[in-house]
Scaffold this active site. Structure first.
Site, PDB file in Angstrom:
ATOM      1  N   SER A  16      -7.286  -7.116   9.610  1.00  0.00           N
ATOM      2  CA  SER A  16      -8.680  -7.540   9.586  1.00  0.00           C
ATOM      3  C   SER A  16      -8.939  -8.433   8.372  1.00  0.00           C
ATOM      4  O   SER A  16      -9.984  -9.074   8.284  1.00  0.00           O
ATOM      5  CB  SER A  16      -9.599  -6.321   9.563  1.00  0.00           C
ATOM      6  OG  SER A  16      -9.257  -5.486   8.481  1.00  0.00           O
TER       7      SER A  16
ATOM      8  N   HIS B 258       0.814  -1.226   0.000  1.00  0.00           N
ATOM      9  CA  HIS B 258       0.000   0.000   0.000  1.00  0.00           C
ATOM     10  C   HIS B 258       0.842   1.267   0.000  1.00  0.00           C
ATOM     11  O   HIS B 258       0.357   2.348   0.340  1.00  0.00           O
ATOM     12  CB  HIS B 258      -0.975  -0.018   1.184  1.00  0.00           C
ATOM     13  CG  HIS B 258      -2.072  -1.039   1.022  1.00  0.00           C
ATOM     14  ND1 HIS B 258      -2.856  -1.484   2.047  1.00  0.00           N
ATOM     15  CD2 HIS B 258      -2.504  -1.708  -0.075  1.00  0.00           C
ATOM     16  CE1 HIS B 258      -3.725  -2.377   1.600  1.00  0.00           C
ATOM     17  NE2 HIS B 258      -3.531  -2.528   0.307  1.00  0.00           N
TER      18      HIS B 258
HETATM   19  P1  NAD Z   1      -7.464  -2.827  10.172  1.00  0.00           P
HETATM   20  O1  NAD Z   1      -7.468  -1.597  11.010  1.00  0.00           O
HETATM   21  O2  NAD Z   1      -8.596  -3.099   9.284  1.00  0.00           O
HETATM   22  O3  NAD Z   1      -7.347  -4.068  11.155  1.00  0.00           O
HETATM   23  C1  NAD Z   1      -6.465  -4.081  12.229  1.00  0.00           C
HETATM   24  C2  NAD Z   1      -6.500  -5.471  12.836  1.00  0.00           C
HETATM   25  O4  NAD Z   1      -5.496  -5.557  13.833  1.00  0.00           O
HETATM   26  C3  NAD Z   1      -7.829  -5.815  13.503  1.00  0.00           C
HETATM   27  O5  NAD Z   1      -8.226  -7.098  13.057  1.00  0.00           O
HETATM   28  C4  NAD Z   1      -7.488  -5.811  14.996  1.00  0.00           C
HETATM   29  O6  NAD Z   1      -8.217  -6.802  15.704  1.00  0.00           O
HETATM   30  C5  NAD Z   1      -6.019  -6.171  14.985  1.00  0.00           C
HETATM   31  N1  NAD Z   1      -5.246  -5.649  16.104  1.00  0.00           N
HETATM   32  C6  NAD Z   1      -5.338  -4.439  16.705  1.00  0.00           C
HETATM   33  N2  NAD Z   1      -4.418  -4.304  17.668  1.00  0.00           N
HETATM   34  C7  NAD Z   1      -3.707  -5.466  17.689  1.00  0.00           C
HETATM   35  C8  NAD Z   1      -2.606  -5.947  18.456  1.00  0.00           C
HETATM   36  N3  NAD Z   1      -2.047  -5.201  19.417  1.00  0.00           N
HETATM   37  N4  NAD Z   1      -2.138  -7.190  18.204  1.00  0.00           N
HETATM   38  C9  NAD Z   1      -2.702  -7.963  17.242  1.00  0.00           C
HETATM   39  N5  NAD Z   1      -3.742  -7.557  16.471  1.00  0.00           N
HETATM   40  C10 NAD Z   1      -4.228  -6.326  16.694  1.00  0.00           C
HETATM   41  O7  NAD Z   1      -6.080  -2.817   9.408  1.00  0.00           O
HETATM   42  P2  NAD Z   1      -5.628  -3.527   8.058  1.00  0.00           P
HETATM   43  O8  NAD Z   1      -6.137  -4.910   8.022  1.00  0.00           O
HETATM   44  O9  NAD Z   1      -4.178  -3.276   7.952  1.00  0.00           O
HETATM   45  O10 NAD Z   1      -6.375  -2.735   6.898  1.00  0.00           O
HETATM   46  C11 NAD Z   1      -6.472  -1.314   6.942  1.00  0.00           C
HETATM   47  C12 NAD Z   1      -5.914  -0.528   5.784  1.00  0.00           C
HETATM   48  O11 NAD Z   1      -5.589   0.791   6.233  1.00  0.00           O
HETATM   49  C13 NAD Z   1      -4.640  -1.085   5.231  1.00  0.00           C
HETATM   50  O12 NAD Z   1      -4.849  -1.203   3.888  1.00  0.00           O
HETATM   51  C14 NAD Z   1      -3.538  -0.063   5.523  1.00  0.00           C
HETATM   52  O13 NAD Z   1      -2.884   0.323   4.343  1.00  0.00           O
HETATM   53  C15 NAD Z   1      -4.221   1.133   6.087  1.00  0.00           C
HETATM   54  N6  NAD Z   1      -3.649   1.555   7.428  1.00  0.00           N
HETATM   55  C16 NAD Z   1      -2.293   1.542   7.679  1.00  0.00           C
HETATM   56  C17 NAD Z   1      -1.788   1.922   8.945  1.00  0.00           C
HETATM   57  C18 NAD Z   1      -0.301   1.911   9.210  1.00  0.00           C
HETATM   58  O14 NAD Z   1       0.503   2.129   8.307  1.00  0.00           O
HETATM   59  N7  NAD Z   1       0.134   1.658  10.467  1.00  0.00           N
HETATM   60  C19 NAD Z   1      -2.677   2.305   9.955  1.00  0.00           C
HETATM   61  C20 NAD Z   1      -4.043   2.306   9.661  1.00  0.00           C
HETATM   62  C21 NAD Z   1      -4.519   1.928   8.390  1.00  0.00           C
END
Ligand code: NAD
Ligand code: ZN
Length: 246
Positions: free
Chosen positions: A189, A120
Site C-alpha cells: 500500500s 521489518h
Molecule cells: P498492506 O496490507 O498495507 O497492503 C497490501 C497491498 O497489497 C494493498 O495495496 C493491496 O491492494 C495489495 N494486494 C493485495 N493482494 C494482492 C495481490 N494478489 N497482488 C498484488 N497486490 C495485492 O501491506 P504493506 O504495504 O506490506 O504494509 C503492511 C505492514 O504490515 C508491513 O509493514 C508488514 O511488515 C506488515 N505485514 C506483513 C505481512 C507478511 O509478512 N506477509 C502480512 C501483513 C502485514
C-alpha cells in the site's frame, strides 16, 4: 490483462543494470497470508495496538506471543506463490539485484532469493529484551519465552508500530535505491514510512518505477507502468517476456 503493459514492464526491466524489487503483504496474499489493512480494520481478528506495538508487549506479552505464535503457525503452513518464484527467477538474471521486503513471513527466502533485506524483521527470529541474545525459532508459545543467557523475556524480532527500522538494513536498502535504475513495487500500500520512500528515491534520481497491485497507491503517481492485477498472475508473464528478451 493488457499484454502491452506486460511488454513495456519487461522492456524496462530487461534494460536495467541495477534492479530493486520492493514488496509488501500483497505478494503473500495468494499464498493465503492475509494482508494488513482488512476492511474491518482488524488484523487477523486483533487490533494492531493490542499486539504489534512496544506498549502492547509491556502490557500483555502473553497476548502478543499468542498472536505471533498464530502467525508463525500460519506462515509455516503456506508456500511461496508464483509471484515469489518469479522474483527468485529475476535474481538469477541480474547480478546487481536486491529484494527489500516489508514482509516477515520468510516466503522470499523459501522461494530462493538470497539478496534479500527484511526491513521489518523476521517472524521466525526472536531476541532478548535485555541483552544481545538472538535466535531462530519456529516455536509457538503459551507463555513468553525467556532468554537462556540472562533470564529476561524474549520478543519477536519484528519491527512494531512506533519502532525505528533496523539501521543497517535500512541504510543498505536506501543506498541501493539511490543507484538503482529500476524498482518493481509489488503488493504494498506504500504508506508505511520510511520504507515507502524507496520507490520515490529511485524516481527522484531518474530511475524507472513499475508497480503491480490490485489498486492504485501513492506509487501510481510516479510509476512508468502500473498493472492492476494479481501479482501471481502478472509477474510470471513479465518474467517470460524478460527471458525472451535477454
Ligand atoms: P498492506 O496490507 O498495507 O497492503 C497490501 C497491498 O497489497 C494493498 O495495496 C493491496 O491492494 C495489495 N494486494 C493485495 N493482494 C494482492 C495481490 N494478489 N497482488 C498484488 N497486490 C495485492 O501491506 P504493506 O504495504 O506490506 O504494509 C503492511 C505492514 O504490515 C508491513 O509493514 C508488514 O511488515 C506488515 N505485514 C506483513 C505481512 C507478511 O509478512 N506477509 C502480512 C501483513 C502485514
Ligand atoms: Zn538476554
Amino acid at each position: 490483462m493488457d499484454d502491452e503493459l506486460i511488454k513495456r514492464a519487461a522492456d524496462i526491466i530487461a534494460n536495467s543494470k541495477k534492479l530493486l524489487v520492493f514488496t509488501g503483504a500483497g505478494i503473500s496474499a495468494e499464498s493465503g497470508i492475509p494482508t494488513f489493512r482488512g476492511q474491518d480494520g482488524l488484523w487477523e481478528n486483533y487490533r494492531v495496538e493490542d499486539v504489534a506495538t512496544p506498549e502492547a508487549f509491556l502490557r500483555n506479552p502473553r497476548l502478543v506471543w499468542k498472536f505471533y505464535s498464530e502467525r508463525r503457525r500460519k506462515a509455516l503452513s503456506v508456500k511461496p506463490n508464483a509471484a515469489h518464484y518469479a522474483v527468485a527467477r529475476l535474481e538469477k538474471l541480474f547480478d546487481d539485484f536486491l529484494v527489500v521486503t516489508q514482509n516477515v513471513d520468510d516466503l522470499h527466502r523459501k522461494a530462493g532469493n538470497k539478496k534479500l533485506i527484511e526491513i521489518h524483521g523476521n517472524l521466525f527470529r526472536e531476541k532478548c529484551t535485555a541483552c544481545a541474545f538472538i535466535r531462530n525459532s519456529e516455536s509457538s508459545y503459551e507463555e513468553p519465552p525467556l532468554c537462556p543467557d540472562c533470564g529476561a523475556m524474549l520478543r519477536p524480532d519484528v519491527v512494531w508500530f512506533g519502532e525505528p527500522l533496523p539501521e543497517k538494513e535500512i541504510n543498505e536498502a536506501f543506498d541501493f535505491a539511490e543507484e538503482a535504475d529500476t524498482v518493481i513495487v509489488i503488493g504494498t500500500s506504500a504508506i508505511v514510512f520510511p520504507a515507502a520512500q524507496l520507490p520515490f528515491i529511485v524516481y527522484n534520481h531518474g530511475g524507472k518505477v513499475i508497480e503491480v497491485n490490485l489498486e492504485p497507491t501513492p506509487v501510481t503517481d510516479i510509476a512508468n507502468v502500473s498493472i492492476f492485477e494479481k501479482c501471481g498472475i502478472v509477474l510470471p508473464k513479465i518474467l517470460d517476456e524478460i527471458e525472451a528478451i535477454l
